[in-house]
Design an enzyme around this catalytic site. Structure first.
Site, PDB file in Angstrom:
ATOM      1  N   GLN A  93       0.814  -1.206   0.000  1.00 32.59           N
ATOM      2  CA  GLN A  93       0.000   0.000   0.000  1.00 32.59           C
ATOM      3  C   GLN A  93       0.851   1.261   0.000  1.00 32.59           C
ATOM      4  O   GLN A  93       2.047   1.235   0.288  1.00 32.59           O
ATOM      5  CB  GLN A  93      -0.917   0.006   1.220  1.00 32.59           C
ATOM      6  CG  GLN A  93      -0.177  -0.022   2.546  1.00 32.59           C
ATOM      7  CD  GLN A  93      -1.134  -0.136   3.732  1.00 32.59           C
ATOM      8  OE1 GLN A  93      -1.450   0.857   4.374  1.00 32.59           O
ATOM      9  NE2 GLN A  93      -1.598  -1.361   4.007  1.00 32.59           N
ATOM     10  N   HIS A  95       0.066   5.881   0.538  1.00 36.47           N
ATOM     11  CA  HIS A  95      -0.890   6.911   0.918  1.00 36.47           C
ATOM     12  C   HIS A  95      -0.610   8.175   0.111  1.00 36.47           C
ATOM     13  O   HIS A  95       0.545   8.494  -0.168  1.00 36.47           O
ATOM     14  CB  HIS A  95      -0.791   7.205   2.417  1.00 36.47           C
ATOM     15  CG  HIS A  95      -0.776   5.973   3.261  1.00 36.47           C
ATOM     16  ND1 HIS A  95      -1.830   5.091   3.299  1.00 36.47           N
ATOM     17  CD2 HIS A  95       0.185   5.454   4.070  1.00 36.47           C
ATOM     18  CE1 HIS A  95      -1.525   4.087   4.116  1.00 36.47           C
ATOM     19  NE2 HIS A  95      -0.314   4.286   4.579  1.00 36.47           N
ATOM     20  N   GLU A 130       3.513   8.590   8.037  1.00 38.04           N
ATOM     21  CA  GLU A 130       3.363   7.768   9.238  1.00 38.04           C
ATOM     22  C   GLU A 130       4.715   7.339   9.801  1.00 38.04           C
ATOM     23  O   GLU A 130       5.693   7.150   9.073  1.00 38.04           O
ATOM     24  CB  GLU A 130       2.499   6.549   8.956  1.00 38.04           C
ATOM     25  CG  GLU A 130       3.028   5.624   7.879  1.00 38.04           C
ATOM     26  CD  GLU A 130       2.032   4.525   7.514  1.00 38.04           C
ATOM     27  OE1 GLU A 130       2.488   3.387   7.295  1.00 38.04           O
ATOM     28  OE2 GLU A 130       0.821   4.803   7.419  1.00 38.04           O
ATOM     29  N   HIS A 263       4.762   0.378   0.777  1.00 35.72           N
ATOM     30  CA  HIS A 263       5.194  -0.370   1.956  1.00 35.72           C
ATOM     31  C   HIS A 263       4.196  -1.475   2.278  1.00 35.72           C
ATOM     32  O   HIS A 263       3.065  -1.490   1.784  1.00 35.72           O
ATOM     33  CB  HIS A 263       5.367   0.560   3.161  1.00 35.72           C
ATOM     34  CG  HIS A 263       4.113   1.280   3.574  1.00 35.72           C
ATOM     35  ND1 HIS A 263       3.639   2.385   2.904  1.00 35.72           N
ATOM     36  CD2 HIS A 263       3.237   1.068   4.581  1.00 35.72           C
ATOM     37  CE1 HIS A 263       2.526   2.822   3.479  1.00 35.72           C
ATOM     38  NE2 HIS A 263       2.249   2.034   4.500  1.00 35.72           N
ATOM     39  N   ARG A 282      -4.166   0.398  -2.348  1.00 37.67           N
ATOM     40  CA  ARG A 282      -3.583  -0.940  -2.243  1.00 37.67           C
ATOM     41  C   ARG A 282      -3.201  -1.467  -3.619  1.00 37.67           C
ATOM     42  O   ARG A 282      -3.868  -1.190  -4.609  1.00 37.67           O
ATOM     43  CB  ARG A 282      -4.560  -1.898  -1.559  1.00 37.67           C
ATOM     44  CG  ARG A 282      -4.917  -1.471  -0.136  1.00 37.67           C
ATOM     45  CD  ARG A 282      -5.926  -2.411   0.504  1.00 37.67           C
ATOM     46  NE  ARG A 282      -6.234  -1.963   1.849  1.00 37.67           N
ATOM     47  CZ  ARG A 282      -7.190  -1.093   2.161  1.00 37.67           C
ATOM     48  NH1 ARG A 282      -7.927  -0.576   1.186  1.00 37.67           N
ATOM     49  NH2 ARG A 282      -7.403  -0.746   3.404  1.00 37.67           N
TER      50      ARG A 282
END
Length: 427
Positions: A93, A95, A130, A263, A282
């Site tokens: 996935q 972001h 993140e 990642h 994804r």
């Protein structure tokens, strides 16, 4: 109120561990996978105020009641703290960045795609950098590694494969025929192109890493490929994993992934803090919705030089991860009694950091400024959180697995014997 206990129900994703989160929270296992504990005010799973009133209240409602006192700049929290319990590999996935998230969210709204729809890519208009800090040993595929490393492993697998060797060798050769970013883009497009060559390459990897075989690749990489093929046989994401760094983190070590970095976390228990978003694109290793064209549009195909991020010692007993984004930073505090500190007992000691320097040892007392709201979780022992300089002094005794919301204001003091993680707005 300035120190408020919060709680939430873990999210039951298929990749979760059946025991790790219940053990941390002091709950009986349900027998079902429990994957993520969300501690924040994101609408997808807002934390509840614990033991407040007979009528349940969420952190959203608390902030809306008095946004200047409990929110950030009169609005919701810009960060979300989680605990991950990874029993099986997560999806491959990435972001979006802020511009991509705003455009994607607006486009799906205009198209009438319901927010809760399974085929929805953008559930909000925010980016999602993140930071993950390991509580146990954690294995993670994190960002694109040098092309030469992927080529080496593909050729080593080709040399060990009874069948599919020519295909693996051919795709290794193609990786060095173009500039790295172009080569990665072409490889990912090819891997998800559903060609017979992809199936041949996957069969070659299966043969190369079969029981008793020892291809000339790293032990961690070999274990990762075997694990992925066990859970996702025939998935082209297994091939794409060879383009990514494979990081094994000891407790206290971390990775930081900005927006657009591909990642897939593989195993372990970790604390994670991110921008308050639930946007996930994804590209394999999952039964959930996959949108390859959108993933290709969003991804950064450049090399990520180093996915690991090192903590900095702020004060005795206190270390911080500061990735330089406005949304969040993360602190870890360790406290112990005077005798424990003197003799290195209890939860006070830590291993060396990756660069060989000592991480912050436990102190008898840690003081932390609270210029913006904090969300805290205790991961070991029991820590007394107090605010002695407040007009109405408060204290909260936080045991392992318990969480606390701390409004902005006077500094907090941490004592006792234990470990806590504290997320707040970025520096």
């Amino acid at each position: 109120m300035v120190l408020i206990f919060i709680e939430n129900t873990p999210r039951a994703y298929a990749w979760g561990s059946t025991e790790a989160l219940p053990e941390l929270l002091g709950h009986a296992p349900t027998g079902q996978p429990q994957a993520e504990l969300w501690l924040g005010d994101h609408p997808g799973s807002p934390a509840s105020i614990a033991k407040a009133t007979p009528v349940p209240h969420t952190l959203i409602e608390l902030i809306e009641q008095d946004p200047e006192r409990y929110g950030v700049d009169g609005g919701p929290l810009p960060f979300l703290l989680k605990v991950l319990a990874i029993g099986e590999p997560l999806s491959l996935q990435a972001h979006p960045d802020l511009v991509q998230a705003r455009a994607g969210f607006a486009a799906e709204n205009a198209a009438g795609v319901p927010l809760g729809a399974a085929n929805r890519n953008y559930r909000d208009d925010n980016h999602k950098p993140e930071l993950l800090v390991a509580l146990s040993e954690v294995t993670a595929l994190s960002g694109f590694r040098p092309i030469a490393a992927a080529v080496h492993d593909l050729r080593a697998l080709a040399a060990a494969a009874p069948q599919g060797a020519a295909t693996l060798a051919a795709i290794a050769d193609r990786l060095v025929e173009a500039a790295p970013e172009v080569a990665r883009l072409r490889f990912v497009e090819w891997a998800f192109g559903e060609s017979a060559e992809v199936s041949e390459a996957l069969l070659g990897i299966v043969d190369a890493i079969g029981e008793g075989s020892h291809p000339g690749i790293g032990t961690d990489r070999l274990e990762c490929l075997r694990d992925l093929l066990t859970h996702y046989p025939g998935d082209p994401g297994v091939l794409v994993s060879l383009l990514l760094h494979l990081v094994r983190l000891a407790p206290g070590e971390s990775v930081y992934l900005g927006a657009r970095q591909l990642h897939a976390y593989q195993s372990g228990i970790a604390v994670e803090v991110m921008a308050a978003s639930d946007n996930v694109l994804r590209a394999g290793l999952t039964q959930k919705h996959i949108d390859i064209p959108e993933m290709l549009r969003v991804l950064d195909f450049g090399e990520l030089p180093e996915p690991r991020m090192f903590a900095e010692e702020v004060a005795p007993g206190l270390c911080a991860w500061r990735p330089g984004v406005p949304d969040f930073q993360l602190f870890r505090a360790r406290v112990a009694s005077g005798s424990e500190v003197a003799h290195g007992a209890g939860v006070a000691r830590d291993a060396l950091s990756l660069d060989g320097s000592q991480l912050a040892d436990a102190a008898e007392e840690v003081t932390l400024e609270v210029d913006s709201p904090l969300v805290l979780i205790a991961t070991a022992g029991r820590v007394l959180v107090s605010r002695p300089d407040a007009e109405l002094a408060e204290m909260a005794n936080v045991a392992r697995g318990q969480s606390l919301y701390v409004s902005a204001g006077e500094p907090i003091r941490l004592t006792g014997s234990g470990e806590v993680f504290l997320a707040t707005v970025g520096a």
